[in-house]
Design a protein around this motif. Structure first.
Motif, mmCIF file in Angstrom:
data_model
loop_
_atom_site.group_PDB
_atom_site.id
_atom_site.type_symbol
_atom_site.label_atom_id
_atom_site.label_comp_id
_atom_site.label_asym_id
_atom_site.label_seq_id
_atom_site.Cartn_x
_atom_site.Cartn_y
_atom_site.Cartn_z
ATOM 1 N N HIS A 1 -2.798 -11.382 -12.283
ATOM 2 C CA HIS A 1 -2.073 -10.125 -12.433
ATOM 3 C C HIS A 1 -1.015 -10.009 -11.336
ATOM 4 O O HIS A 1 -1.254 -10.359 -10.178
ATOM 5 C CB HIS A 1 -3.047 -8.940 -12.357
ATOM 6 N N HIS A 2 0.167 -9.504 -11.702
ATOM 7 C CA HIS A 2 1.291 -9.449 -10.760
ATOM 8 C C HIS A 2 1.042 -8.539 -9.562
ATOM 9 O O HIS A 2 1.635 -8.715 -8.504
ATOM 10 C CB HIS A 2 2.580 -9.044 -11.482
ATOM 11 N N LEU A 3 0.162 -7.557 -9.674
ATOM 12 C CA LEU A 3 -0.105 -6.664 -8.548
ATOM 13 C C LEU A 3 -0.939 -7.322 -7.450
ATOM 14 O O LEU A 3 -1.011 -6.811 -6.341
ATOM 15 C CB LEU A 3 -0.837 -5.396 -9.033
ATOM 16 N N LEU A 4 -1.533 -8.459 -7.739
ATOM 17 C CA LEU A 4 -2.408 -9.106 -6.770
ATOM 18 C C LEU A 4 -1.686 -10.023 -5.786
ATOM 19 O O LEU A 4 -2.321 -10.726 -5.013
ATOM 20 C CB LEU A 4 -3.507 -9.898 -7.493
ATOM 21 N N GLU A 5 -0.364 -9.989 -5.778
ATOM 22 C CA GLU A 5 0.392 -10.803 -4.817
ATOM 23 C C GLU A 5 0.077 -10.332 -3.401
ATOM 24 O O GLU A 5 -0.011 -9.160 -3.139
ATOM 25 C CB GLU A 5 1.893 -10.667 -5.059
ATOM 26 N N MET B 1 -8.687 -7.658 7.256
ATOM 27 C CA MET B 1 -8.550 -6.798 6.096
ATOM 28 C C MET B 1 -7.454 -7.372 5.206
ATOM 29 O O MET B 1 -6.355 -7.631 5.653
ATOM 30 C CB MET B 1 -8.176 -5.378 6.565
ATOM 31 N N LYS B 2 -7.786 -7.601 3.967
ATOM 32 C CA LYS B 2 -6.829 -8.164 3.018
ATOM 33 C C LYS B 2 -5.844 -7.088 2.579
ATOM 34 O O LYS B 2 -6.233 -5.975 2.247
ATOM 35 C CB LYS B 2 -7.566 -8.723 1.815
ATOM 36 N N THR B 3 -4.564 -7.425 2.618
ATOM 37 C CA THR B 3 -3.544 -6.483 2.165
ATOM 38 C C THR B 3 -2.792 -7.114 0.994
ATOM 39 O O THR B 3 -2.726 -8.334 0.863
ATOM 40 C CB THR B 3 -2.543 -6.141 3.286
ATOM 41 N N TYR B 4 -2.243 -6.260 0.191
ATOM 42 C CA TYR B 4 -1.496 -6.693 -0.995
ATOM 43 C C TYR B 4 -0.061 -6.209 -0.887
ATOM 44 O O TYR B 4 0.205 -5.144 -0.332
ATOM 45 C CB TYR B 4 -2.136 -6.136 -2.269
ATOM 46 N N LYS B 5 0.833 -6.995 -1.443
ATOM 47 C CA LYS B 5 2.258 -6.670 -1.432
ATOM 48 C C LYS B 5 2.527 -5.355 -2.170
ATOM 49 O O LYS B 5 3.359 -4.563 -1.754
ATOM 50 C CB LYS B 5 3.015 -7.828 -2.093
ATOM 51 N N HIS B 6 1.790 -5.102 -3.233
ATOM 52 C CA HIS B 6 2.008 -3.924 -4.079
ATOM 53 C C HIS B 6 0.879 -2.900 -3.917
ATOM 54 O O HIS B 6 0.412 -2.312 -4.883
ATOM 55 C CB HIS B 6 2.106 -4.348 -5.550
ATOM 56 N N GLU B 7 0.441 -2.675 -2.692
ATOM 57 C CA GLU B 7 -0.721 -1.826 -2.461
ATOM 58 C C GLU B 7 -0.501 -0.389 -2.941
ATOM 59 O O GLU B 7 -1.412 0.233 -3.484
ATOM 60 C CB GLU B 7 -1.114 -1.843 -0.982
ATOM 61 N N ALA B 8 0.689 0.149 -2.795
ATOM 62 C CA ALA B 8 0.956 1.522 -3.250
ATOM 63 C C ALA B 8 0.814 1.626 -4.768
ATOM 64 O O ALA B 8 0.225 2.585 -5.282
ATOM 65 C CB ALA B 8 2.346 1.969 -2.810
ATOM 66 N N GLN B 9 1.333 0.633 -5.483
ATOM 67 C CA GLN B 9 1.207 0.629 -6.936
ATOM 68 C C GLN B 9 -0.246 0.432 -7.346
ATOM 69 O O GLN B 9 -0.716 1.027 -8.316
ATOM 70 C CB GLN B 9 2.068 -0.480 -7.543
ATOM 71 N N MET B 10 -0.961 -0.377 -6.588
ATOM 72 C CA MET B 10 -2.373 -0.613 -6.895
ATOM 73 C C MET B 10 -3.190 0.658 -6.689
ATOM 74 O O MET B 10 -4.096 0.948 -7.456
ATOM 75 C CB MET B 10 -2.923 -1.750 -6.045
ATOM 76 N N LEU B 11 -2.859 1.419 -5.655
ATOM 77 C CA LEU B 11 -3.567 2.675 -5.423
ATOM 78 C C LEU B 11 -3.318 3.635 -6.571
ATOM 79 O O LEU B 11 -4.257 4.266 -7.073
ATOM 80 C CB LEU B 11 -3.145 3.312 -4.100
#
Length: 87
Positions: A82-86, A1-11
């Motif tokens: 996009h910066h959220l995709l880190e 499962m791919k996770t993102y550093k900024h997952e809370a902001q992405m949600l």
């Protein structure tokens, strides 16, 4: 499962974009005080119904799984740099 550093902001962003999508489809805004859990479930179900995301099996439709699906859906909408995709 791919996770993102900024997952809370992405949600948070996925919920905003998902709500706009729902309004464009003719649904009313969420009433003030609607819980995040309810918003996630409603937006997830709408996007799955509209085939905007691949639905989870019924036994996997839990809060964390639906939230992650919304994050993945948003990730596909954002530009690659996009910066959220880190990760």
């Amino acid at each position: 499962m791919k996770t993102y550093k900024h997952e809370a902001q992405m949600l948070k962003k996925a919920l905003q974009v998902g709500e706009l999508y729902a309004q464009q489809r003719g649904f009313a805004k969420f009433p003030a005080g609607t819980s995040e859990k309810d918003k996630v479930a409603a937006i997830y179900m709408l996007l799955a119904e509209d085939k905007q995301l691949t639905p989870l099996p019924k036994d996997k439709q839990t809060g964390p799984e639906m939230r992650h699906k919304l994050v993945l859906w948003l990730a596909k909408q954002l530009p690659e740099d996009h910066h959220l995709l880190e990760t």
